[in-house]
Design a protein around this motif. Structure first.
Motif, PDB file in Angstrom:
ATOM      1  N   ASN A 137     -38.431  20.352  13.054  1.00 48.80           N
ATOM      2  CA  ASN A 137     -38.149  18.924  13.223  1.00 48.80           C
ATOM      3  C   ASN A 137     -39.140  18.039  12.484  1.00 48.80           C
ATOM      4  OD1 ASN A 137     -35.994  19.508  14.991  1.00 48.80           O
ATOM      5  ND2 ASN A 137     -37.408  19.703  16.719  1.00 48.80           N
ATOM      6  N   PHE A 138     -39.905  18.625  11.596  1.00 52.82           N
ATOM      7  CA  PHE A 138     -40.966  17.864  10.936  1.00 52.82           C
ATOM      8  C   PHE A 138     -40.402  16.650  10.193  1.00 52.82           C
ATOM      9  CE2 PHE A 138     -43.582  17.115   7.136  1.00 52.82           C
ATOM     10  CZ  PHE A 138     -44.811  16.872   7.718  1.00 52.82           C
ATOM     11  N   PHE A 139     -39.461  16.861   9.308  1.00 49.55           N
ATOM     12  CA  PHE A 139     -38.930  15.767   8.493  1.00 49.55           C
ATOM     13  C   PHE A 139     -38.116  14.785   9.331  1.00 49.55           C
ATOM     14  CE2 PHE A 139     -39.471  19.222   5.358  1.00 49.55           C
ATOM     15  CZ  PHE A 139     -40.327  18.572   4.485  1.00 49.55           C
ATOM     16  N   ALA A 140     -37.367  15.293  10.298  1.00 53.57           N
ATOM     17  CA  ALA A 140     -36.553  14.404  11.130  1.00 53.57           C
ATOM     18  C   ALA A 140     -37.432  13.468  11.958  1.00 53.57           C
ATOM     19  CB  ALA A 140     -35.650  15.233  12.038  1.00 53.57           C
ATOM     20  N   ASP A 141     -38.530  13.998  12.523  1.00 54.02           N
ATOM     21  CA  ASP A 141     -39.421  13.159  13.329  1.00 54.02           C
ATOM     22  C   ASP A 141     -40.106  12.099  12.465  1.00 54.02           C
ATOM     23  OD1 ASP A 141     -38.711  14.697  15.473  1.00 54.02           O
ATOM     24  OD2 ASP A 141     -40.507  15.960  15.435  1.00 54.02           O
ATOM     25  N   LEU A 142     -40.502  12.473  11.257  1.00 52.34           N
ATOM     26  CA  LEU A 142     -41.131  11.483  10.375  1.00 52.34           C
ATOM     27  C   LEU A 142     -40.128  10.420   9.937  1.00 52.34           C
ATOM     28  CD1 LEU A 142     -43.373  13.716   8.059  1.00 52.34           C
ATOM     29  CD2 LEU A 142     -44.096  12.294   9.973  1.00 52.34           C
ATOM     30  N   ALA A 143     -38.881  10.817   9.708  1.00 52.00           N
ATOM     31  CA  ALA A 143     -37.853   9.858   9.302  1.00 52.00           C
ATOM     32  C   ALA A 143     -37.625   8.818  10.402  1.00 52.00           C
ATOM     33  CB  ALA A 143     -36.559  10.587   8.969  1.00 52.00           C
ATOM     34  N   GLU A 144     -37.692   9.240  11.685  1.00 52.02           N
ATOM     35  CA  GLU A 144     -37.528   8.285  12.781  1.00 52.02           C
ATOM     36  C   GLU A 144     -38.641   7.238  12.776  1.00 52.02           C
ATOM     37  OE1 GLU A 144     -37.192  10.210  16.507  1.00 52.02           O
ATOM     38  OE2 GLU A 144     -35.320  11.254  16.016  1.00 52.02           O
ATOM     39  N   LEU A 145     -39.831   7.652  12.336  1.00 52.56           N
ATOM     40  CA  LEU A 145     -40.949   6.713  12.263  1.00 52.56           C
ATOM     41  C   LEU A 145     -40.875   5.827  11.005  1.00 52.56           C
ATOM     42  CD1 LEU A 145     -43.839   9.164  13.255  1.00 52.56           C
ATOM     43  CD2 LEU A 145     -42.821   7.385  14.696  1.00 52.56           C
ATOM     44  N   GLY A 146     -39.995   6.168  10.077  1.00 54.79           N
ATOM     45  CA  GLY A 146     -39.919   5.437   8.817  1.00 54.79           C
ATOM     46  C   GLY A 146     -40.888   5.929   7.776  1.00 54.79           C
TER      47      GLY A 146
END
Length: 800
Positions: free
Chosen positions: A140-149
């Motif tokens: 979930n590394f990229f997905a979690d960072l995408a949620e933060l922008g």
């Protein structure tokens, strides 16, 4: 050394010795600074500033990489908030290691830091190296960072780990081309093709492309031609401490909205309002800020305090016509006096050098003489109530032209070849003739026609001739050059004198066709000109003496100027405007109009050719002076720059050190790993040299696997720190089987003490370098003999 750093690194990490430097990322299409990459530095109390190559691997070995990454993230976001509070919107990029990418809780840590520093997620980019590998990335590394922008960048693309796999498997926003691909692209067609293909591929995937290692104008222009979006490197901006980067920003980036979000980088120029009002609104604050920093807030405030009341008086005419001469003549006294006094203060600055002081002394005398003329004019018009023409005031005014011309031509010209001198004279002649045409039409021609050979007519003729003297002096100063510390002030002074000539032409036209009284609107132009002269002197008072170690390199051929062709085109337009009043549109008139059109079109074509020539000249200069493999000076250009630096050090009795560097067992590296790997070793050593030297040091490839560094301002004892860092470079070059290629270098150090010339100094460093190689390599030696021996018997001080 490695053992010592390994033992000291944990304490350094926790006691504030690890700091953040920032390197700018520049948008190639516009030249705007749009982001900054955070780079770690170790401020060692004894060894000085240490590059990350010396300690990042230690953090990984000691298990401190997560703590190190968090420190870098916290410091970078804190600095971003400081820039935001100061008025800059500057996104930051932070490198993260394998441990962070594999840690499921790392995105939460990023979110916590963003919330703590109140930084929007889109202002942060995390750079992930290909070395990480897709298998070690948390699900979930990229997905979690995408949620933060938060944006993600694939760093060091092209170094050989999992390039295409990472590019296709990771949802990244940005691709950073490794310097190993970028540096050789100018001299190697294969690398240029690789870069072009990679840029095109990244754009098809919707990614922004950043090129690392841009160290010359030739590389920058090639990248721009290939459509690369952003670039960073020593040519565009070195890594700098936060305070130095802030000062660097202040000179280049307007506040508030200088750069947008990263998603908008490639389209922001098209969406931006390009109307004249929007352009003024966007650039005016930055221009005002730079003017205040360059000239000084106090100088500008005094100038405005004198200008605004005078403009209001010109509009409302307080006091009426009866007091016009009194008020108008008195207004010159504070303005003229301030300009003359500031110029006199500049002439007393001993650190500017005798030629500059002599120039400003003559300019100050000229302004005092002009003030005397104003006081005499005031006496005639207000006290005696007469308009004496010619009078003693005219004597003072005409003397001003002669003394000002002497001041403008007092600076010595730098050496030029015969061809360069001829081109400068032709350029000056073209512009001078164009200016003479205007002066003749407006003032000198009518004065000659109406002259009756009496004293008044001779004085009327003398004023436009004085303007020709000022024009000649201004052109001479602009084309002959000036010391670096005085370039901007003297150019401002020249602009003031050109405004003065404009005022004189208006005055000449007025006295030929009517009469003049002190306080007439034409005086406003003289007031503005004197205020510009005052600002120029104030600017010179603030400038520091030029850095003695920044010795400019001599150009083989200087680029031509646009100005002569522009003046030619304007002269033809002026001729057409005047001729239309007196020439009928018959056969002769049509030929005249065609000749004017041909002159304008030819001038426009030549201006375009000059622009293209400038680009080619820069490219050719790079190819002629830069070694294509390493990006350093080639031997010929290095010797030119080193000779200038050596001569400067001798002239000012300053210490200077030469370091001769040679790769140990380089032939074995070529034999075992191949010449391609050997070339990468040389390029990596060149990069290490660039990272550790100062801007004023001279670095070049001396030949084969030998490099030379000329370091002014230090002794051999201080050069030991630099030599210690270079002897065991970090193994960042990979062999064909993917394993790092370790290599060492031998370094010889020699001081300029008792050396009569540069070749002797280099020969001594070479002797010391070969002694270091005989001692086993991977170390350095200091030449300590009084003369070069004919037998191998110099006294050397071992230090490795």
């Amino acid at each position: 050394m490695p053992a010592r750093l390994r033992a000291e690194f944990p304490d350094a990490l926790r006691c504030g010795q690890i700091v953040v430097y920032f390197q700018p990322e520049v948008q190639l299409s516009s030249g705007f600074v749009v982001a900054a990459e955070a780079l770690a530095r170790w401020e060692h109390p004894e060894l000085g500033i240490l590059a990350p190559a010396l300690f990042v691997s230690l953090a990984d070995q000691l298990g401190l990489m997560p703590e190190f990454t968090r420190l870098m993230l916290r410091l970078s976001l804190a600095q971003h908030r400081a820039w935001t509070n100061a008025g800059w919107t500057m996104p930051v990029s932070v490198n993260i290691g394998r441990d962070s990418v594999a840690d499921p809780g790392f995105p939460a840590v990023v979110g916590e830091f963003l919330s703590l520093e109140q930084v929007p997620g889109q202002m942060l980019t995390l750079e992930v190296s290909e070395e990480t590998g897709t298998a070690s990335v948390c699900a979930n590394f990229f997905a979690d960072l995408a949620e933060l922008g938060v944006q993600v960048s694939l760093d060091d693309f092209g170094t050989g780990y999992a390039s295409l796999e990472s590019l296709g498997g990771w949802p990244i926003n940005e691709l950073k081309l490794d310097r190993s691909l970028v540096r050789p692209m100018v001299s190697n067609a294969s690398f240029r093709t690789i870069v072009a293909t990679t840029v095109d591929l990244a754009h098809q995937l919707g990614l922004t492309v950043v090129a690392e290692g841009v160290e010359s104008e030739a590389v920058r222009s090639e990248l721009q031609a290939l459509g690369c979006d952003l670039a960073q490197g020593y040519f565009l901006g070195r890594p700098m401490p936060a305070a130095a980067f802030t000062e660097w920003l202040r000179e280049r980036v307007p506040r508030r909205g200088a750069s947008g979000q990263r998603q908008a980088w490639t389209t922001a120029p098209e969406r931006r309002d390009r109307g004249p009002v929007a352009v003024i609104r966007r650039h005016a604050p930055h221009a005002i800020q730079r003017a205040v920093e360059t000239v000084g807030g106090a100088t500008l405030a005094i100038a405005l305090a004198m200008l605004i009341p005078y403009l209001l008086w010109q509009i409302f005419r307080w006091g009426g016509h009866a007091h016009q001469a009194l008020i108008g003549d008195l207004a010159f006294v504070p303005v003229n006096g301030a300009a003359a006094y500031c110029a006199w203060l500049v002439s007393r600055r001993k650190d500017l050098g005798r030629p500059v002081r002599r120039t400003w002394r003559l300019l100050s005398v000229a302004l005092w003489i002009f003030l005397l003329g104003n006081l005499l004019q005031l006496y005639y018009e207000v006290v005696l109530h007469e308009r004496a023409y010619p009078g003693w005031a005219d004597v003072a005014y005409l003397t001003f032209y002669v003394v000002a011309f002497a001041g403008l031509t007092a600076l010595p010209s730098h050496r030029r070849s015969g061809g360069e001198r001829l081109r400068v004279l032709l350029d000056m002649g073209t512009v001078f003739v164009g200016g003479t045409m205007l002066i003749w039409y407006v003032a000198l021609g009518p004065a000659v026609v109406n002259a009756h050979r009496d004293l008044a007519d001779l004085v009327t003729l003398a004023y436009p001739i004085g303007d020709l003297l000022l024009l000649c002096g201004c052109l001479s100063l602009l084309w002959r050059g000036a010391p670096r510390s005085s370039v901007l002030p003297l150019h401002i002074f020249t602009a003031g004198l050109l405004a003065f000539i404009t005022a004189d032409l208006t005055y000449d036209y007025q006295i030929v066709h009517s009469s003049y009284l002190g306080g007439d609107p034409v005086d406003t132009l003289w007031i503005l000109a004197l205020l510009v002269l005052f600002v120029a002197a104030g600017c010179q008072l603030r400038t520091a003496p030029a850095d003695g170690f920044a010795v400019p390199t001599r150009r083989l051929v200087g680029p031509p100027s646009h100005l002569p062709y522009l003046v030619l085109a304007l002269s033809y337009l002026f001729l057409a405007t005047v001729a239309l009043r007196h020439v009928r549109f018959d056969s002769l008139g049509g030929v005249l109009l065609g000749a004017v059109a041909l002159g304008v079109l030819t001038s426009a074509r030549q201006i375009t050719a000059v622009r293209d020539f400038r680009r080619l000249a820069i490219r050719h200069q790079q190819l002629a002076s830069i070694d294509g493999m390493t990006g350093l000076y080639n031997r010929r250009h290095f010797m030119e720059a080193a000779e200038a630096t050596y001569a400067h050090a001798r002239r000012y009795d300053q210490p200077l050190v030469a370091m001769m560097i040679d790769v140990d067992h380089f032939k074995e590296i070529n034999d075992v790993h191949g010449h391609a790997v050997g070339d990468l070793v040389l390029a990596e050593l060149a990069q290490s040299c660039r990272e550790y030297v100062r801007p004023g040091d001279v670095v070049g490839r001396y030949g084969g696997d030998e490099f030379t560094i000329i370091v002014p301002g230090i002794t051999s004892l201080r050069a030991i720190q630099l030599a210690t860092r270079l002897t065991h470079p970090t193994a960042r070059v990979l062999s064909g089987n993917g394993k790092p290629v370790a290599f060492t270098v031998s370094i010889g150090i020699a001081e300029s003490t008792s050396c009569n010339d540069l070749p002797t100094l280099l020969a001594r460093a070479d002797v010391a370098m070969y002694e270091a190689k005989r001692a086993g390599g991977g170390g350095w030696r200091i030449f300590d003999g009084p003369e070069l021996p004919t037998v191998d018997v110099p006294t050397l001080t071992p230090a490795s």
